[in-house]
Design a protein around this motif. Structure first.
Motif, short mmCIF file in Angstrom:
data_model
loop_
_atom_site.label_atom_id
_atom_site.label_comp_id
_atom_site.label_asym_id
_atom_site.label_seq_id
_atom_site.Cartn_x
_atom_site.Cartn_y
_atom_site.Cartn_z
N ALA A 22 0.85 -1.19 0.00
CA ALA A 22 0.00 0.00 0.00
C ALA A 22 0.88 1.24 0.00
CB ALA A 22 -0.92 -0.01 1.23
N SER A 23 0.92 1.94 -1.12
CA SER A 23 1.72 3.16 -1.21
C SER A 23 0.96 4.29 -0.54
CB SER A 23 2.00 3.50 -2.68
OG SER A 23 2.76 2.49 -3.28
N ARG A 24 1.52 4.89 0.47
CA ARG A 24 0.81 5.88 1.26
C ARG A 24 1.16 7.30 0.83
NH1 ARG A 24 1.81 4.83 7.37
NH2 ARG A 24 0.16 6.39 7.49
N GLY A 25 2.42 7.60 0.65
CA GLY A 25 2.80 8.96 0.29
C GLY A 25 4.28 9.06 0.01
N GLU A 26 4.65 10.09 -0.74
CA GLU A 26 6.04 10.33 -1.08
C GLU A 26 6.46 11.68 -0.53
OE1 GLU A 26 5.82 10.02 -5.28
OE2 GLU A 26 4.61 11.84 -5.51
N SER A 27 7.76 11.90 -0.43
CA SER A 27 8.27 13.11 0.22
C SER A 27 9.34 13.78 -0.63
CB SER A 27 8.85 12.76 1.59
OG SER A 27 9.40 13.89 2.22
N TYR A 28 9.31 15.12 -0.64
CA TYR A 28 10.32 15.93 -1.31
C TYR A 28 10.95 16.85 -0.26
CZ TYR A 28 7.50 14.59 -5.39
OH TYR A 28 6.80 13.88 -6.34
N SER A 29 12.26 17.02 -0.32
CA SER A 29 12.90 17.91 0.65
C SER A 29 14.09 18.62 0.03
CB SER A 29 13.34 17.14 1.90
OG SER A 29 14.39 16.24 1.60
N ALA A 30 14.38 19.79 0.57
CA ALA A 30 15.54 20.57 0.16
C ALA A 30 16.25 21.05 1.42
CB ALA A 30 15.14 21.75 -0.71
N THR A 31 17.55 20.81 1.50
CA THR A 31 18.36 21.26 2.63
C THR A 31 19.48 22.16 2.12
OG1 THR A 31 17.93 19.26 3.92
CG2 THR A 31 19.84 20.57 4.55
N ILE A 32 19.66 23.28 2.76
CA ILE A 32 20.76 24.19 2.46
C ILE A 32 21.57 24.40 3.73
CG2 ILE A 32 21.42 26.50 1.70
CD1 ILE A 32 18.86 26.60 0.08
N GLU A 33 22.89 24.26 3.64
CA GLU A 33 23.78 24.48 4.78
C GLU A 33 24.80 25.54 4.40
OE1 GLU A 33 23.59 20.26 7.06
OE2 GLU A 33 25.17 20.44 5.57
N ASN A 34 25.00 26.51 5.29
CA ASN A 34 25.93 27.58 4.98
C ASN A 34 26.30 28.29 6.28
OD1 ASN A 34 27.00 30.24 3.78
ND2 ASN A 34 26.48 29.07 1.95
N ASP A 35 27.49 28.90 6.30
CA ASP A 35 27.88 29.65 7.50
C ASP A 35 27.57 31.14 7.38
OD1 ASP A 35 29.83 30.24 5.65
OD2 ASP A 35 31.42 29.15 6.69
N THR A 36 26.77 31.52 6.37
CA THR A 36 26.41 32.92 6.22
C THR A 36 25.47 33.39 7.34
OG1 THR A 36 25.33 34.54 4.78
CG2 THR A 36 24.51 32.30 4.67
#
Length: 341
Positions: A22-36
């Motif tokens: 049973a496919s329930r749901g999918e996920s999209y994500s974006a991560t940004i890392e910076n020392d600014t």
């Protein structure tokens, strides 16, 4: 190089659902890392200078066409987690490292070399209510094709700060193959019928093996909040912790939102780090690696409906002998859960 990796991502993204799953749901994500400072960092612009991760997590128990290799490697884990759920993920990643002084063009012999790593990550995650096992395979490249100079100086141009001048001295081109594994256990769990999970403690341990990094780590995460997600804590690309799906329906309370603060500590034993030791195969720039590195992070997470956001501030102890400075950076993750039911 980015176009090549994106094309590979589309090729590998075919689905082969398990019979009866049973496919329930999918996920999209974006991560940004910076020392600014614009992200809440110290504005130092050195060491681990920046990174990103764009990830897609397949629906529960859906097997993509590229997954059998990870599935075969993970059979022993699956046997241990007899009632586990499975998620596979694919991600595009880049990490950029620079010395402290980016204003000079000459090689700097007593500081870490310029370096960038561009790669595709393939992850398999098995979890129950109390245990999580994750395995990640990373395939990519270090050196000029990783486009560290273009990305860093392009961003500097946008925010109107001086460009880094020493990219001609970066690590040589080298293909990278990396395997990482980690396990998390929900050790303490405090629930409430109305407000869901209020507090949990999650110790974890893992290891990485490849020509980019040979290391082992252990640590602990503690979270305090209202209706805390039924996952195993926030992950970030700089820690090689893979990706986990964040299902907004997995709730122990009646609230449509979640919020928490958290703190974490981690110790790393490092046997090889290409971004400090230099290449195994090339005689290039390098400094003297410290064998033990400690990390701390604190932050918060909020989730409403199908969107979630996590911000954290990470501090890393000195990684090499030539410069005895702690380094900090900020990390932000935005995720969206697409319901398929």
């Amino acid at each position: 190089m980015i176009k090549t990796l994106l094309l590979a991502a589309f090729v590998f993204a075919g689905l082969n659902p398990l019979a009866g799953a049973a496919s329930r749901g999918e996920s999209y994500s974006a991560t940004i890392e910076n020392d600014t400072r614009r992200m809440g960092g110290p504005n130092s612009d050195d060491d681990y200078s920046s990174g990103f991760r764009f990830a897609y997590i397949y629906a529960e128990d859906t097997i993509p066409s590229w997954a059998p290799t990870l599935t075969d490697w993970s059979k022993s884990l699956k046997k241990e987690l007899t009632e586990s759920t499975t998620n596979f993920g694919i991600s595009l990643n880049q990490k950029i490292y620079t010395p402290e002084n980016t204003d000079i063009k000459e090689p700097i012999l007593d500081d870490r070399p310029y370096a960038a790593w561009l790669y595709l990550g393939f992850t398999a995650n098995y979890k129950t209510e109390t245990h999580s096992h994750s395995l990640e395979l990373d395939i990519g490249i270090v050196g000029p094709p990783a486009m560290g100079e273009q990305v860093q100086n392009g961003f500097h141009h946008i925010v109107d700060v001086p460009e880094a001048q020493g990219w001609d001295n970066q690590l040589d081109t080298e293909p990278i193959v990396q395997v990482s594994y980690f396990q998390k256990v929900r050790f303490v769990d405090v629930l409430d019928k109305t407000t869901g999970r209020m507090f949990d403690v999650i110790p974890y341990a893992g290891a990485s093996l490849g020509n980019a990094l040979i290391a082992a780590h252990t640590g602990v995460i503690g979270r305090l909040g209202v209706n805390i997600p039924n996952d195993f804590g926030p992950t970030r690309p700089s820690a090689s912790d893979g990706d986990m799906i964040k299902d907004p329906r997995e709730s122990n309370g009646d609230l449509p939102w979640r919020a928490y603060v958290y703190g974490a500590a981690r110790g790393n034993l490092v046997g090889h780090n290409i971004f400090i030791d230099g290449s195994i195969f090339h005689n290039g720039p390098h400094v003297t690696r410290k064998p033990f590195v400690a990390e701390t992070e604190f932050g918060y997470g909020v989730q409403y409906m199908n969107f979630s956001f996590i911000w954290r501030f990470v501090t890393v102890s000195p990684e090499f002998e030539e410069r005895d400075n702690f380094h900090s950076f900020a990390s932000m993750t935005l995720s969206y859960y697409h319901d398929l039911d």
